[in-house]
Design a protein around this motif. Structure first.
Motif, mmCIF file in Angstrom:
data_model
loop_
_atom_site.group_PDB
_atom_site.id
_atom_site.type_symbol
_atom_site.label_atom_id
_atom_site.label_comp_id
_atom_site.label_asym_id
_atom_site.label_seq_id
_atom_site.Cartn_x
_atom_site.Cartn_y
_atom_site.Cartn_z
ATOM 1 N N PHE A 60 0.823 -1.212 0.000
ATOM 2 C CA PHE A 60 0.000 0.000 0.000
ATOM 3 C C PHE A 60 0.857 1.263 0.000
ATOM 4 O O PHE A 60 0.635 2.187 -0.791
ATOM 5 C CB PHE A 60 -0.925 0.009 1.213
ATOM 6 C CG PHE A 60 -2.059 -0.970 1.137
ATOM 7 C CD1 PHE A 60 -2.641 -1.301 -0.075
ATOM 8 C CD2 PHE A 60 -2.559 -1.568 2.284
ATOM 9 C CE1 PHE A 60 -3.690 -2.202 -0.152
ATOM 10 C CE2 PHE A 60 -3.611 -2.468 2.223
ATOM 11 C CZ PHE A 60 -4.176 -2.788 1.003
ATOM 12 N N SER A 61 1.844 1.316 0.903
ATOM 13 C CA SER A 61 2.664 2.529 1.014
ATOM 14 C C SER A 61 3.503 2.745 -0.240
ATOM 15 O O SER A 61 3.665 3.879 -0.712
ATOM 16 C CB SER A 61 3.559 2.462 2.256
ATOM 17 O OG SER A 61 4.373 1.314 2.252
ATOM 18 N N LYS A 62 4.032 1.661 -0.818
ATOM 19 C CA LYS A 62 4.812 1.785 -2.054
ATOM 20 C C LYS A 62 3.924 2.220 -3.218
ATOM 21 O O LYS A 62 4.336 3.018 -4.071
ATOM 22 C CB LYS A 62 5.489 0.455 -2.387
ATOM 23 C CG LYS A 62 6.676 0.110 -1.512
ATOM 24 C CD LYS A 62 7.852 1.030 -1.796
ATOM 25 C CE LYS A 62 9.074 0.634 -0.994
ATOM 26 N NZ LYS A 62 10.213 1.570 -1.189
ATOM 27 N N ALA A 63 2.706 1.683 -3.263
ATOM 28 C CA ALA A 63 1.778 2.042 -4.345
ATOM 29 C C ALA A 63 1.445 3.523 -4.313
ATOM 30 O O ALA A 63 1.416 4.189 -5.356
ATOM 31 C CB ALA A 63 0.500 1.202 -4.234
ATOM 32 N N ILE A 64 1.212 4.073 -3.121
ATOM 33 C CA ILE A 64 0.891 5.498 -3.007
ATOM 34 C C ILE A 64 2.124 6.349 -3.288
ATOM 35 O O ILE A 64 2.046 7.387 -3.959
ATOM 36 C CB ILE A 64 0.331 5.814 -1.603
ATOM 37 C CG1 ILE A 64 -0.945 5.008 -1.368
ATOM 38 C CG2 ILE A 64 0.031 7.300 -1.468
ATOM 39 C CD1 ILE A 64 -2.014 5.183 -2.417
ATOM 40 N N PHE A 65 3.297 5.905 -2.792
ATOM 41 C CA PHE A 65 4.539 6.640 -3.033
ATOM 42 C C PHE A 65 4.819 6.752 -4.534
ATOM 43 O O PHE A 65 5.191 7.824 -5.039
ATOM 44 C CB PHE A 65 5.708 5.931 -2.335
ATOM 45 C CG PHE A 65 7.018 6.655 -2.446
ATOM 46 C CD1 PHE A 65 7.348 7.664 -1.556
ATOM 47 C CD2 PHE A 65 7.932 6.331 -3.441
ATOM 48 C CE1 PHE A 65 8.568 8.341 -1.647
ATOM 49 C CE2 PHE A 65 9.144 6.996 -3.545
ATOM 50 C CZ PHE A 65 9.467 7.999 -2.646
ATOM 51 N N LEU A 66 4.605 5.651 -5.250
ATOM 52 C CA LEU A 66 4.859 5.652 -6.694
ATOM 53 C C LEU A 66 3.674 6.230 -7.468
ATOM 54 O O LEU A 66 3.817 7.201 -8.208
ATOM 55 C CB LEU A 66 5.138 4.222 -7.166
ATOM 56 C CG LEU A 66 6.433 3.573 -6.671
ATOM 57 C CD1 LEU A 66 6.488 2.107 -7.080
ATOM 58 C CD2 LEU A 66 7.656 4.305 -7.219
ATOM 59 N N GLY A 67 2.492 5.629 -7.286
ATOM 60 C CA GLY A 67 1.330 5.993 -8.101
ATOM 61 C C GLY A 67 0.808 7.385 -7.854
ATOM 62 O O GLY A 67 0.442 8.094 -8.803
ATOM 63 N N ASN A 68 0.740 7.811 -6.585
ATOM 64 C CA ASN A 68 0.201 9.130 -6.266
ATOM 65 C C ASN A 68 1.282 10.173 -6.039
ATOM 66 O O ASN A 68 0.978 11.318 -5.720
ATOM 67 C CB ASN A 68 -0.682 9.051 -5.006
ATOM 68 C CG ASN A 68 -1.999 8.361 -5.265
ATOM 69 O OD1 ASN A 68 -2.089 7.498 -6.119
ATOM 70 N ND2 ASN A 68 -3.021 8.720 -4.531
ATOM 71 N N GLY A 69 2.539 9.784 -6.187
ATOM 72 C CA GLY A 69 3.638 10.711 -6.002
ATOM 73 C C GLY A 69 4.516 10.825 -7.232
ATOM 74 O O GLY A 69 4.344 11.716 -8.068
ATOM 75 N N LEU A 70 5.436 9.889 -7.365
ATOM 76 C CA LEU A 70 6.416 9.943 -8.450
ATOM 77 C C LEU A 70 5.760 9.907 -9.823
ATOM 78 O O LEU A 70 6.093 10.701 -10.711
ATOM 79 C CB LEU A 70 7.409 8.779 -8.300
ATOM 80 C CG LEU A 70 8.582 8.766 -9.280
ATOM 81 C CD1 LEU A 70 9.436 10.016 -9.120
ATOM 82 C CD2 LEU A 70 9.426 7.508 -9.075
ATOM 83 N N VAL A 71 4.821 8.988 -10.018
ATOM 84 C CA VAL A 71 4.151 8.872 -11.319
ATOM 85 C C VAL A 71 3.358 10.135 -11.639
ATOM 86 O O VAL A 71 3.324 10.584 -12.795
ATOM 87 C CB VAL A 71 3.232 7.628 -11.345
ATOM 88 C CG1 VAL A 71 2.326 7.639 -12.569
ATOM 89 C CG2 VAL A 71 4.058 6.355 -11.329
ATOM 90 N N ALA A 72 2.724 10.731 -10.619
ATOM 91 C CA ALA A 72 1.955 11.964 -10.834
ATOM 92 C C ALA A 72 2.860 13.094 -11.303
ATOM 93 O O ALA A 72 2.529 13.845 -12.226
ATOM 94 C CB ALA A 72 1.238 12.365 -9.545
ATOM 95 N N ILE A 73 4.039 13.222 -10.672
ATOM 96 C CA ILE A 73 4.989 14.267 -11.063
ATOM 97 C C ILE A 73 5.482 14.041 -12.486
ATOM 98 O O ILE A 73 5.492 14.960 -13.321
ATOM 99 C CB ILE A 73 6.179 14.306 -10.085
ATOM 100 C CG1 ILE A 73 5.698 14.722 -8.687
ATOM 101 C CG2 ILE A 73 7.256 15.270 -10.572
ATOM 102 C CD1 ILE A 73 6.763 14.600 -7.620
#
Length: 462
Positions: A167-180
């Motif tokens: 969950f934490s990795k998914a949000i870090f990547l999907g809602n963070g890095l990928v969004a940027i």
């Protein structure tokens, strides 16, 4: 661009880097190779799905305006999207429990790709169809993928604590890095390469198609309630009974609706809040800053979830209070900071204060997502997981539709004040959830101890 924006962005980037590179063994969960392979496969798919979603976001309003539609027409299109998510999306999303979660994830890809294709047409009815399809896809995105992950995780015999890692990795990547990266990539397509405002939607369709291929080739199917002859109405009734009979589930749904409703309202309000007099602000750069703040929050959440204490039920009370304070800043600054009244120019002092508060709110969003996912995995019954999760989105979509319809009816500080109150109420409900969970856990432990004591006494009496 003003140095202030670079200072905020650079400060957040530095904090995220320190948090990620300074993790100790206490902040990490040691997991076997089989789980890591499973987790990485899901993260690849989830990142592709989120890339397909984030690429579209910054350009939806812009595309409609380029086709010549005014604020009223565009508002109706947005309302159609949320209304579709509430009506049709709830039905389609709930079918995942009966027809299969993998099939629902593939349906998400197909539906969203079709929605992207409609963006090539300037006709209002076609664009409206695209919003309806997009609303259905949104419901699937926020229910089917998580339901598939939780079911498959336990089916493979993995430890429940490892879910928090995914969950934490998914949000870090999907809602963070990928969004940027999506924001920057979309900017290249539209501005640098001058491919037009439809280009990000075409790119999104490509990412969705790639993700669908990975799902079809590597994901097994899993189901919720597999009982024969159980129709959709029966699933809805079972979900309603589960919510009504278990206060923890009802509280979780109310908390989610209050927070997400405030979050989506914030999405519509942050631009006029930071530029009330038409100040020239870099929207794309600020969006990237918000996503970086969300990454910071998810990094903090990964540390918290990796430890046995404090529990999510406990620390989320503080998160909601910080969120409430952050969204109260526009109200406070409206009374304490005298507006300049000068049209145009750079961001004001009041805007700078609000931007810092908005970054704090986005950090709370980064903590919220993996934490609410963890709590949902504990409290929502597996047989109706997708159905119940879509039930939670009904009041959320009603709230957002009402806000969109009346966005010009109330001053902006009233809207922010309302969101702040909702978040404070969410904190109170979270406290109630923690109390009930601890009480039931204590009773369960007492009952187990009594049974063990009775078992020990039987041979003695004999």
């Amino acid at each position: 661009m003003e140095i202030f924006y670079f200072l905020v962005f650079g400060g957040l980037a530095a904090v995220v880097a320190v948090l990620e590179f300074s993790k100790s063994n206490k902040d990490r969960v040691n997991t076997p190779t089989a789980f890591n392979s499973f987790k990485n496969n899901y993260l690849v798919v989830y990142s592709l799905m989120m890339a397909g979603d984030w690429l579209q976001g910054p350009y939806v309003y812009y595309l409609y305006s380029q086709y010549g539609y005014g604020k009223g027409d565009i508002g109706q299109l947005f309302i159609a999207g949320f209304g579709s998510s509430m009506l049709f999306g709830t039905i389609v999303g709930s079918l995942a429990d009966k027809q299969g979660r993998k099939r629902a994830c593939v349906t998400y890809c197909i539906t969203y790709i079709l929605s992207c294709i409609t963006k090539h047409s300037p006709h209002y009815k076609v664009l409206m169809l695209g919003r309806v399809l997009g609303g259905i896809a949104t419901s699937l995105l926020f229910s089917a993928f998580e339901s598939w992950l939780v079911a498959e995780h336990f089916k493979r015999g993995f430890d429940q604590q490892w879910l928090s890692v995914t969950f934490s990795k998914a949000i870090f990547l999907g809602n963070g890095l990928v969004a940027i990266l999506s924001g920057l990539f979309g900017n290249v397509l539209v501005d640098t390469l001058a491919l037009g405002p439809v280009a990000p939607f075409d790119a999104a369709a490509c990412f969705l198609a790639i993700g669908m291929a990975v799902i079809m080739s590597s994901w097994p199917e899993n189901y919720g309630d597999a009982s024969e002859g159980k129709d959709l109405l029966s699933q809805f009734k079972a979900a309603a009974v589960a919510i009504a009979s278990d206060e923890k589930i009802a509280l979780l749904g109310a908390i989610q609706s209050l927070f997400e409703g405030s979050m989506y309202t914030f999405v519509f309000l942050w631009t006029p809040a930071l530029s009330p007099s038409g100040e020239d602000i870099p929207h794309g750069f600020i969006f990237a800053t918000f996503m970086l703040a969300s990454m910071l929050g998810s990094s903090v959440a990964s540390r918290l979830l990796a430890r046995s204490s404090p529990k999510a039920e406990s620390y989320m009370q503080i998160v909601f209070l910080i969120s409430a304070a952050a969204l109260m800043l526009p109200v406070i600054t409206s009374f304490l900071v005298v507006p300049t009244g000068v049209k145009g120019g750079g961001i004001s002092f009041s805007g700078c204060i609000q931007l810092m508060g908005f970054c704090a709110f986005e950090a709370c969003v980064g903590i919220f997502w993996p934490s609410i996912m963890k709590m949902r995995s504990q409290y929502i019954p597996e047989e109706a997981r997708s159905t119940i999760m879509n039930f939670f989105r009904i009041p959320l979509n009603i709230f957002v539709c009402v806000v969109l319809y009346n966005v010009d009816a109330f001053p902006i500080i009233v809207m922010f004040g309302m969101c702040s109150i909702f978040l404070f109420v969410a904190s109170l409900l979270q406290r109630r959830l923690m109390f009930i969970a601890e009480l039931q856990k204590s009773k369960s432990q007492d009952w187990t101890a009594m049974r063990e004591l009775g078992t020990e006494e039987e041979p003695l009496n004999a």
